[in-house]
Scaffold this motif. Structure first.
Motif, PDB file in Angstrom:
ATOM      1  N   GLU A 288       0.801  -1.154  -0.022  1.00  0.00           N
ATOM      2  CA  GLU A 288      -0.101  -0.067   0.067  1.00  0.00           C
ATOM      3  C   GLU A 288       0.903   1.163  -0.150  1.00  0.00           C
ATOM      4  O   GLU A 288       2.109   1.354   0.172  1.00  0.00           O
ATOM      5  CB  GLU A 288      -1.042  -0.032   1.131  1.00  0.00           C
ATOM      6  CG  GLU A 288      -0.045   0.273   2.410  1.00  0.00           C
ATOM      7  CD  GLU A 288      -0.858   0.576   3.742  1.00  0.00           C
ATOM      8  OE1 GLU A 288      -2.128   0.701   3.357  1.00  0.00           O
ATOM      9  OE2 GLU A 288      -0.618   0.680   4.721  1.00  0.00           O
ATOM     10  N   GLY A 289       0.289   2.260  -0.131  1.00  0.00           N
ATOM     11  CA  GLY A 289       0.939   3.691  -0.045  1.00  0.00           C
ATOM     12  C   GLY A 289       1.687   4.351  -1.341  1.00  0.00           C
ATOM     13  O   GLY A 289       2.331   4.978  -1.497  1.00  0.00           O
ATOM     14  N   VAL A 290       1.425   3.564  -2.612  1.00  0.00           N
ATOM     15  CA  VAL A 290       1.821   3.990  -3.938  1.00  0.00           C
ATOM     16  C   VAL A 290       0.976   5.215  -4.077  1.00  0.00           C
ATOM     17  O   VAL A 290      -0.098   5.141  -4.460  1.00  0.00           O
ATOM     18  CB  VAL A 290       2.022   3.095  -4.894  1.00  0.00           C
ATOM     19  CG1 VAL A 290       2.250   3.355  -6.352  1.00  0.00           C
ATOM     20  CG2 VAL A 290       2.736   1.879  -4.281  1.00  0.00           C
ATOM     21  N   SER A 291       1.689   6.240  -4.288  1.00  0.00           N
ATOM     22  CA  SER A 291       0.988   7.631  -4.687  1.00  0.00           C
ATOM     23  C   SER A 291       2.159   8.630  -5.174  1.00  0.00           C
ATOM     24  O   SER A 291       3.166   8.186  -5.240  1.00  0.00           O
ATOM     25  CB  SER A 291       0.255   8.368  -3.336  1.00  0.00           C
ATOM     26  OG  SER A 291       1.431   8.699  -2.392  1.00  0.00           O
ATOM     27  N   SER A 292       1.573   9.878  -5.429  1.00  0.00           N
ATOM     28  CA  SER A 292       2.522  10.834  -6.198  1.00  0.00           C
ATOM     29  C   SER A 292       3.456  11.271  -5.023  1.00  0.00           C
ATOM     30  O   SER A 292       4.336  12.040  -5.214  1.00  0.00           O
ATOM     31  CB  SER A 292       1.862  11.858  -6.745  1.00  0.00           C
ATOM     32  OG  SER A 292       0.830  12.587  -5.726  1.00  0.00           O
ATOM     33  N   SER A 293       3.020  10.996  -3.637  1.00  0.00           N
ATOM     34  CA  SER A 293       4.143  11.391  -2.459  1.00  0.00           C
ATOM     35  C   SER A 293       5.314  10.438  -2.527  1.00  0.00           C
ATOM     36  O   SER A 293       6.449  10.642  -2.412  1.00  0.00           O
ATOM     37  CB  SER A 293       3.311  11.774  -1.414  1.00  0.00           C
ATOM     38  OG  SER A 293       2.255  12.435  -1.297  1.00  0.00           O
ATOM     39  N   SER A 313      -6.241  -5.330  -8.822  1.00  0.00           N
ATOM     40  CA  SER A 313      -6.709  -6.285  -8.074  1.00  0.00           C
ATOM     41  C   SER A 313      -6.337  -5.920  -6.614  1.00  0.00           C
ATOM     42  O   SER A 313      -5.687  -7.100  -5.959  1.00  0.00           O
ATOM     43  CB  SER A 313      -6.041  -7.676  -8.691  1.00  0.00           C
ATOM     44  OG  SER A 313      -6.788  -8.213  -9.739  1.00  0.00           O
ATOM     45  N   ALA A 314      -6.673  -5.182  -5.935  1.00  0.00           N
ATOM     46  CA  ALA A 314      -6.509  -4.795  -4.580  1.00  0.00           C
ATOM     47  C   ALA A 314      -7.321  -5.949  -3.693  1.00  0.00           C
ATOM     48  O   ALA A 314      -8.420  -6.156  -3.930  1.00  0.00           O
ATOM     49  CB  ALA A 314      -6.670  -3.339  -4.349  1.00  0.00           C
ATOM     50  N   ASP A 318      -6.906  -2.585   0.439  1.00  0.00           N
ATOM     51  CA  ASP A 318      -6.123  -1.793  -0.612  1.00  0.00           C
ATOM     52  C   ASP A 318      -4.608  -2.006  -0.815  1.00  0.00           C
ATOM     53  O   ASP A 318      -4.242  -1.273  -1.207  1.00  0.00           O
ATOM     54  CB  ASP A 318      -6.502  -0.148  -0.561  1.00  0.00           C
ATOM     55  CG  ASP A 318      -7.885   0.090  -0.781  1.00  0.00           C
ATOM     56  OD1 ASP A 318      -8.494  -0.653  -1.543  1.00  0.00           O
ATOM     57  OD2 ASP A 318      -8.640   0.984  -0.425  1.00  0.00           O
ATOM     58  N   PHE A 319      -4.265  -3.301  -0.543  1.00  0.00           N
ATOM     59  CA  PHE A 319      -2.771  -3.595  -0.893  1.00  0.00           C
ATOM     60  C   PHE A 319      -3.104  -4.399  -2.238  1.00  0.00           C
ATOM     61  O   PHE A 319      -3.962  -5.036  -2.529  1.00  0.00           O
ATOM     62  CB  PHE A 319      -2.416  -4.579   0.137  1.00  0.00           C
ATOM     63  CG  PHE A 319      -1.943  -3.940   1.620  1.00  0.00           C
ATOM     64  CD1 PHE A 319      -0.810  -3.883   1.867  1.00  0.00           C
ATOM     65  CD2 PHE A 319      -2.935  -3.290   2.311  1.00  0.00           C
ATOM     66  CE1 PHE A 319      -0.399  -3.278   2.912  1.00  0.00           C
ATOM     67  CE2 PHE A 319      -2.694  -2.892   3.324  1.00  0.00           C
ATOM     68  CZ  PHE A 319      -1.136  -2.814   4.001  1.00  0.00           C
ATOM     69  N   ALA A 320      -1.956  -4.194  -3.118  1.00  0.00           N
ATOM     70  CA  ALA A 320      -1.922  -4.716  -4.211  1.00  0.00           C
ATOM     71  C   ALA A 320      -0.645  -4.802  -4.924  1.00  0.00           C
ATOM     72  O   ALA A 320       0.359  -4.039  -4.425  1.00  0.00           O
ATOM     73  CB  ALA A 320      -2.805  -3.968  -5.470  1.00  0.00           C
TER      74      ALA A 320
END
Length: 700
Positions: A288-293, A313-314, A318-320
């Motif tokens: 998790e935590g994939v973002s523009s940050s 396919s999270a 919301d982990f994928a």
């Protein structure tokens, strides 16, 4: 149950059971009346006692007891009265457990009483000792024991010794093995009691469980613990294993697939009328935590800080493993000059696995050309029908430039900053366990031993692929596949599981190197349409695949043939964001909802799902795993009256609506499925206005 056959009841036993049922129904009726009217008199409580001592599985009875206890505690005058009330409840639970040692309601009620803080936990341990002498493997008792030891703050080290004693008493005590894994996890995490060295702890545990495995190879308890140890041995921080575009790629983005009148190389370009390009990141485990940050994307014509990353396919948290975003290029960007794109993954903390481990920093870069639009060719490929006939494919394995091309596309060049390392201890441990497993199998034909050997060999291959893929180490895929073939014959009850594992191993083998991929890479060229540009097709047809895997190695694929397999699901295909042509004909797909992952494939133009089993099963439970578009949260931007006015019942085809409504298909093949009729075809035309071909016929 659990391999223990039940004896048919005698006539006397049946009569006694019927008489007991009549009495229980009378007690239940009385208790429900008390419950409904909130009556907590002594007479009412006594009736609930009789009921629960006879039938501990009556959950409503335990709920009523909680309410009655709370009512009595509120009117208790002193601590002695409180203690008397709680002691009576503990006595009731003890009697109920004597009736049924596996009653969930009774164990939960006892926990609830103990949580009040007025009862002796020492007495509970003595009681547990008596119960565990009767059934040492009962998981309810072990779960309650963990609850009590936490209340008493008994050290994990002491409890670990208790599990050791219980295992020595009976190697088949699965609950003791499970409790041991829980305790060791706590100890290694807290680094207490001499358990700071993971290697030493796991090494000793492998030796400990080996004694059980060699003593009784057919008992599964020790093997499950061995599997947990294997997981701990392979456990590592999450890391990026592949990405698209891969490092060093030179990508051409076009509206129509042509550059100055010349056809682009098949796998170097991506066609997008919206002038957007997908970026895919694949990790070795769900994160998790994939973002523009946490992921920076540097591009001359795109700031990168407004990118939205979508999990593919999270899970429910919301982990994928795969994440997707798009680079957008404005219309004014038209040039043969390559634009450099640089991506840094986990440049700041925030990307973590389910266990909370942080992801390593990774860098990747590629270039993108956005040529001038050549509109005169814009409709060429959309008007031609794709035919999956054998004569339209030509093997390309003899062309050396393809080998270089596939090698550059299929593998992520990992910088030294984040290069994963399989410790020598991990490799040596896996190698040692493989040797011991082979030794055991040389003396006994044990199916779970063969399954464990296959898992160990796969783990060995995984460690090699992560850390040192070119050091000449032995790869064991042929042996793994042979083991699963043996297991299919030995244990037909679990055939589907072995077929799935066989499929995953086979796909690992096919994608493990460039040479094996080239054997399945073909050039598609329609013989009747020489003007149509050729495409590179990966043909994995006729391999008896029942499950998809290793999709992270196929992110570059735009044309894929999976026909004549045993697929029941297409989970994993959502990562192939470049996929434009897909053949799933002659598989075992039994519903449209099994195709749900293709909803994410926005580049998909051609789909063949003919001759599957869609609609063949009168009761298809998979339909209810997806939200109906009539749900307020799904499809609320659609005008359902439009379908009703056309005489189409959306209720009959909502699963097809769910899958196809957002796709831009030009060609669709669905013939040979029981669900197909004129009404369905009319429905598909309605929701996919861009459709040009349906079941081989050109649409008006």
């Amino acid at each position: 149950m659990h391999g223990r056959p039940r004896k048919a009841p005698t006539q006397e036993e049946q009569e006694a059971s019927s008489l007991k049922a009549v009495k229980l129904r009378e007690l239940q009726s009385q208790l429900l009346n008390f419950h409904r009217n909130k009556i907590y008199t002594k007479e009412a409580v006594d009736i609930s006692t009789k009921l629960l001592e006879s039938n501990p599985e009556y959950y409503t009875g335990w709920n009523y007891r909680k309410l009655s206890v709370q009512n009595l505690l509120e009117s208790a005058l002193d601590s002695d009265s409180v203690q008397s009330i709680l002691d009576e409840e503990l006595r009731l639970v003890e009697n109920a457990l004597k009736q049924n040692f596996k009653s969930y309601g009774a164990w939960h009620h006892r926990k609830w009483i103990l949580s009040k803080g007025h009862s002796s936990t020492d007495k509970e341990l003595r009681l547990l000792g008596k119960f565990q002498k009767l059934d040492a493997r009962n998981f309810h008792a072990w779960n309650y024991r963990r609850f009590i030891t936490a209340l008493k703050e008994i050290p994990d080290e002491k409890e670990l010794q208790y599990t050791t004693d219980m295992i020595y008493d009976n190697f088949s005590n699965y609950s003791a093995w499970h409790n041991r894994s829980v305790l060791l996890s706590h100890l290694m995490e807290a680094r207490e009691g001499g358990h700071s060295g993971k290697e030493n702890v796991l090494g000793e545990e492998f030796e400990f469980v080996r004694s059980a495995l060699f003593t009784d190879p057919d008992d599964q308890s020790g093997w499950f613990y061995h599997l947990w140890l294997l997981y701990q041995t392979l456990k590592r921080e999450p890391l990026l294993i592949t990405s698209w575009p891969s490092t060093g790629s030179n990508i051409q983005l076009s509206v129509n697939g042509y550059l100055d009148g010349q056809s682009l190389l098949p796998v170097l370009h991506f066609q997008s009328k919206a002038r957007k390009y997908p970026i895919i990141l694949c990790f070795n485990e769900a994160v998790e935590g994939v973002s523009s940050s946490t992921v920076t994307v540097e591009c001359e014509y795109h700031a990168g800080d407004d990118l939205i990353w979508i999990p593919l396919s999270a899970n429910k948290l919301d982990f994928a493993q795969a994440w997707l975003t798009y680079l957008n290029f404005p219309d004014e960007v038209n040039s043969l000059k390559p634009y450099s794109v640089k991506i840094t993954v986990a440049h700041v903390p925030g990307i973590t696995s389910l266990s909370g481990a942080p992801c390593s920093t990774t860098h990747t870069s590629f270039t993108v050309c956005v040529p001038l639009n050549d509109l005169k060719h814009a409709e060429v490929q959309t008007m031609e029908r794709i035919s999956w006939k054998e004569e339209n494919f030509r093997a390309r394995a003899t062309q050396p430039q393809d080998a270089n091309l596939l090698h550059s596309l299929g593998y992520l060049k990992i910088t030294m900053e984040n290069k994963p390392s399989a410790s020598d201890w991990s490799m040596e441990t896996i190698f040692t366990e493989i040797a011991h497993c082979r030794e055991l199998l040389s003396a006994t034909n044990c199916k779970i031993g063969k399954l464990t050997l296959a898992r160990l060999l796969m783990a060995h291959n995984t460690l090699i692929s992560y850390s040192r893929p070119n050091d000449g180490a032995e790869i064991h895929y042929d042996e793994i596949l042979a083991l699963y073939r043996d297991l299919m014959k030995m244990d037909p009850k679990h055939l589907c599981y072995y077929e799935d594992e066989y499929s995953l191993a086979l796909l690992k083998q096919l994608t493990s190197n460039t040479e094996s991929l080239l054997k399945y890479s073909y050039e598609y060229q329609e013989s009747t349409s020489p003007s149509m540009k050729s495409s590179l097709c990966l043909r994995l047809n006729g391999l008896s695949l029942s499950r998809l895997g290793s999709m992270e190695c196929l992110l570059w694929v735009q044309m894929l043939d999976l026909s004549h397999n045993k697929l029941r699901s297409v989970e994993g295909l959502e990562a192939l964001q470049l996929l434009s042509y897909l053949n799933l004909s002659n598989n075992k797909i039994c519903s449209f909802t099994a195709l749900e992952p293709i909803r994410m494939l926005k580049a998909l133009q051609v789909l063949d799902v003919s001759y599957n089993e869609i609609g063949a099963h009168s009761v298809d439970s998979s339909r209810y795993l997806c939200s109906s578009p009539m749900n307020h949260a799904v499809g609320n931007d659609w005008n359902f009256e439009e379908f009703a006015n056309g005489g189409i019942k959306l209720n009959d085809h909502w699963d097809a609506f769910l899958v196809f409504k957002d796709l831009n298909l030009i060609q669709l093949e669905i013939m040979g499925n029981p669900v197909v009729n004129d009404q369905l075809k009319a429905f598909l035309f309605k929701i996919m206005p861009a459709l040009k071909w349906l079941d081989g016929e050109k649409c008006n």
